[in-house]
Design a protein around this motif. Structure first.
Motif, short mmCIF file in Angstrom:
data_model
loop_
_atom_site.label_atom_id
_atom_site.label_comp_id
_atom_site.label_asym_id
_atom_site.label_seq_id
_atom_site.Cartn_x
_atom_site.Cartn_y
_atom_site.Cartn_z
N PHE A 11 48.58 35.86 38.76
CA PHE A 11 48.51 37.15 39.46
C PHE A 11 48.00 36.99 40.89
CE2 PHE A 11 46.63 41.42 40.30
CZ PHE A 11 47.84 42.10 40.32
N PRO A 12 48.74 37.54 41.88
CA PRO A 12 48.30 37.41 43.27
C PRO A 12 47.54 38.65 43.76
CG PRO A 12 50.62 38.01 43.19
CD PRO A 12 50.11 38.07 41.78
N GLY A 13 46.40 38.95 43.16
CA GLY A 13 45.64 40.14 43.56
C GLY A 13 44.35 39.78 44.29
N ILE A 14 43.69 40.80 44.82
CA ILE A 14 42.44 40.57 45.56
C ILE A 14 41.38 39.93 44.66
CG2 ILE A 14 40.44 41.73 46.62
CD1 ILE A 14 42.15 43.48 48.14
N GLU A 59 41.95 36.33 43.78
CA GLU A 59 41.59 35.42 44.87
C GLU A 59 40.07 35.28 44.95
OE1 GLU A 59 43.71 33.71 47.14
OE2 GLU A 59 45.29 34.25 45.76
N GLU A 60 39.37 36.42 44.81
CA GLU A 60 37.90 36.38 44.86
C GLU A 60 37.31 35.48 43.79
OE1 GLU A 60 36.66 40.83 46.50
OE2 GLU A 60 36.61 40.42 44.36
N ARG A 61 37.92 35.54 42.61
CA ARG A 61 37.36 34.77 41.50
C ARG A 61 37.96 33.37 41.41
NH1 ARG A 61 37.73 39.97 39.05
NH2 ARG A 61 39.55 39.45 37.80
#
Lengths: 322, 290
Positions: free
Chosen positions: A162-165, A168-170
């Motif tokens: 999954f390319p979500g915020i 990326e944060e995790r």
């Protein structure tokens, strides 16, 4: 039944068959011969369509809405399956499932991406796109398997990580990288199957198997044909060209030697006879597991490392000319 | 409004071809829009003297900055083939020829050995100017051989990442380089050789999701874009504006994925210190301890 565009000739025949059967069911007329004839015609037409599938048609089949997904296979292949949840760090990812079960007396750990079967469930499963916690759950289960000597089976079916915020944060990248690194040295056999879509890092994040197989109508590559078209052709319209160019079908991947073999599907695709597909896959898994479990651990890891270290095609100049 | 539009951002030429460039030439900073001479830029570690932005540089620039004088290039005899006969709007061999001509490089990574502050090190440095620093079979193979070399000579290993991700023209082969580099790094780890992953602008896609995130230490230049999915893809997915500083080095440090951020002007000193701390004798002791 859902028919894909290239299956439309079959849809017409199936509709006819239904009508005739209805007439038969209503009484009076004996339709047995007609049904038999029509079924023969359907089988013939199906064979014609399915013997010459293009790469793009295979991609479409891999995404067929009726196609069996990971939990369907697990429940038909395993006995006493217990799903195990959570990565013990953040949460339970619904797009990645896994657990412990038995295949004819052999305890195994099975892991795979899970897609949903209807609109609500597709959302619940995030369309089979795992977040970092999904990859970390997968690794936790692999480590569990290692501790108790259970072989690991991974079923790959994802349009991508999954390319979500939050992903990326995790640390989506770190989670996938860590799995590759840890799977390299895992002390138990790893057997991987692409059962639907095998998209890029999201797929290989659970795909570093001692042996990797693809079901007949699946694809496995570095990018989806749509995204490849967007990047290289700068628009969405060249997905069919991209599907050809990427050499992403089971046949192509077997020819390049990147996957170890192809698992046949029932004529018409896995979704036409899902139970039969499960039986075929189970037979395949059992044979492979029997072979892999004979290999001493040190040798198994060495072979696994060699397998991946040797992938790549390049030229080598004899003398340094540069 | 200038008369000419800049078509390509950043420095595109490999250093080895640029040495002749007169120091009087001007570099126009894309951040602060100030103009500085090439000489000023070079003596300032290729950072803009006005706004401190780290300009993207190539493998040879890093080698010049880091090594004590001499260094040796390895494995540049390994070159890209075209296993899938890939063609989009151009054929892959045509793209390779164009990239080689443009950059004078042989592929998107260059391996060198030398000494930093008298301590030996093997460095594999990527070049973004070569097809976006994309990872194909050659990048994987050169890293793989660099790791073998580091193990054989028991020398610390560093990769300087700078990549848009996978080389699509090698499709599945490209994807498998993620696995290849990771299994090789697992061997390096087993041998007890330290691996430093240095992430520079930009490091994205399959490179981030394999060797770039697997360092014993992960560190980055300031304000480098470091991502799995690039910001454009994330934005399209969530259909919202991205937070300020998203996917930059400082963001990754804050979220626990980097050990530290290092300014390019401090890089050599910092590596010199680390190499002393991870000195071979120390490594050996660690590996025999229970």
């Amino acid at each position: 039944m859902v028919f894909l565009e290239f299956e439309k000739p079959l849809e017409v025949l199936y509709e006819k068959l239904e009508k005739i059967k209805q007439v038969g069911a209503d009484g009076e007329i004996d339709v047995t011969d007609m049904v038999v004839n029509l079924e023969k015609r359907i089988a013939k037409r199906q064979k014609e369509i399915f013997t010459n599938l293009t790469p793009w048609q295979r991609v479409q089949l891999s995404r067929h809405p009726d196609r069996p997904y990971t939990l369907f296979y697990i429940n038909h292949i395993c006995k006493k399956f217990t799903e195990l949840h959570g990565d013990r760090k953040f949460k339970d990812d619904k797009a990645m499932v896994g657990g412990i079960g038995s295949i004819d007396g052999q305890t195994v750990v099975i892991i795979g991406q899970q897609k949903g079967t209807d609109t609500k469930m597709r959302q619940f499963r995030n369309f089979g796109m795992a977040n970092p916690e999904g990859y970390r759950k997968a690794l936790r289960l692999m480590k569990l398997a290692e501790r108790f000597g259970f072989p690991v089976i991974t079923l790959i079916d994802t349009p991508g990580a999954f390319p979500g915020i939050e992903a990326e944060e995790r640390g989506q990248a770190e989670a996938i990288a860590r799995n590759l690194f840890e799977m390299a040295q895992l002390k138990v056999p790893i057997l991987s199957y692409v059962i639907g879509e095998g998209a890029s890092g999201g797929a290989i994040g659970i795909g570093l198997g001692d042996r990797v197989f693809m079901l007949e109508n699946t694809w496995y590559s570095v990018i989806s044909p749509e995204n490849c078209s967007t990047i290289l052709w700068r628009n969405w319209d060249h997905k069919i060209d991209a599907a050809d160019a990427l050499k992403l079908t089971a046949n192509d991947m077997f020819k390049t030697g990147i996957v170890d073999g192809i698992v046949k599907e029932p004529m018409g695709g896995a979704h036409t006879k899902p139970e039969e597909m499960c039986k075929m896959l189970k037979r395949h898994i059992k044979k492979q597991l029997n072979e892999l479990m004979e290999i001493p651990t040190e040798q198994l890891i060495e072979q696994r490392i060699d397998k991946y270290a040797n992938i790549g095609v390049y030229e080598q100049l004899e003398t340094k000319e540069l | 409004m200038g008369w000419f539009k800049r078509l390509k951002e950043g420095i595109q030429t490999a250093t080895k071809n640029k040495k002749e460039a007169p120091d009087g030439l001007w570099y126009h900073c894309k951040e602060c829009k100030e103009a500085v001479t090439m000489k000023e830029l070079r003596t300032n570690f290729f950072k803009c003297p006005k706004c401190d932005i780290h300009v993207r540089i190539g493998s040879h620039d890093y080698f010049d900055l880091l090594f004590d004088g001499k260094f040796e290039i390895h494995f540049d005899e390994i070159l890209s083939a075209d296993p899938l006969e890939f063609k989009d709007v151009k054929t892959y061999p045509d793209r390779l020829i164009a990239a080689k001509k443009k950059t004078s490089l042989s592929d998107a990574i260059c391996v060198a050995t030398g000494k930093i502050k008298k301590k030996p090190i093997v460095i594999a440095a990527m070049d973004f100017s070569f097809i976006g620093g994309s990872m194909g079979s050659v990048v994987g193979e050169r890293i793989s051989r660099a790791i073998d070399l580091a193990i054989e000579t028991r020398t610390p290993f560093m990769i300087i990442s700078k990549s848009g991700g996978a080389r699509m023209m090698e499709a599945s082969y490209s994807l498998m380089q993620m696995a290849k580099t990771s299994v090789k790094l697992s061997q390096l780890a087993k041998a007890g050789i330290p691996y430093f992953s240095f992430l520079t602008d930009p490091t994205t896609g399959g490179v981030t999701a394999s060797f770039a995130m697997l360092g014993d230490l992960n560190f980055a230049e300031p304000n480098a874009l470091i991502a799995f999915a690039g910001p454009r893809v994330v934005k399209e997915t969530i259909k919202k504006d991205l937070p300020e500083g998203f996917q930059r080095s400082e963001f990754l440090l804050e979220h626990g994925f980097l050990d530290f951020i290092v300014d390019r002007s401090d890089l050599k000193d910092k590596l010199g210190e680390l190499l002393v701390l991870f000195d071979e004798s120390g490594v050996k002791q660690a590996s025999i301890a229970p």
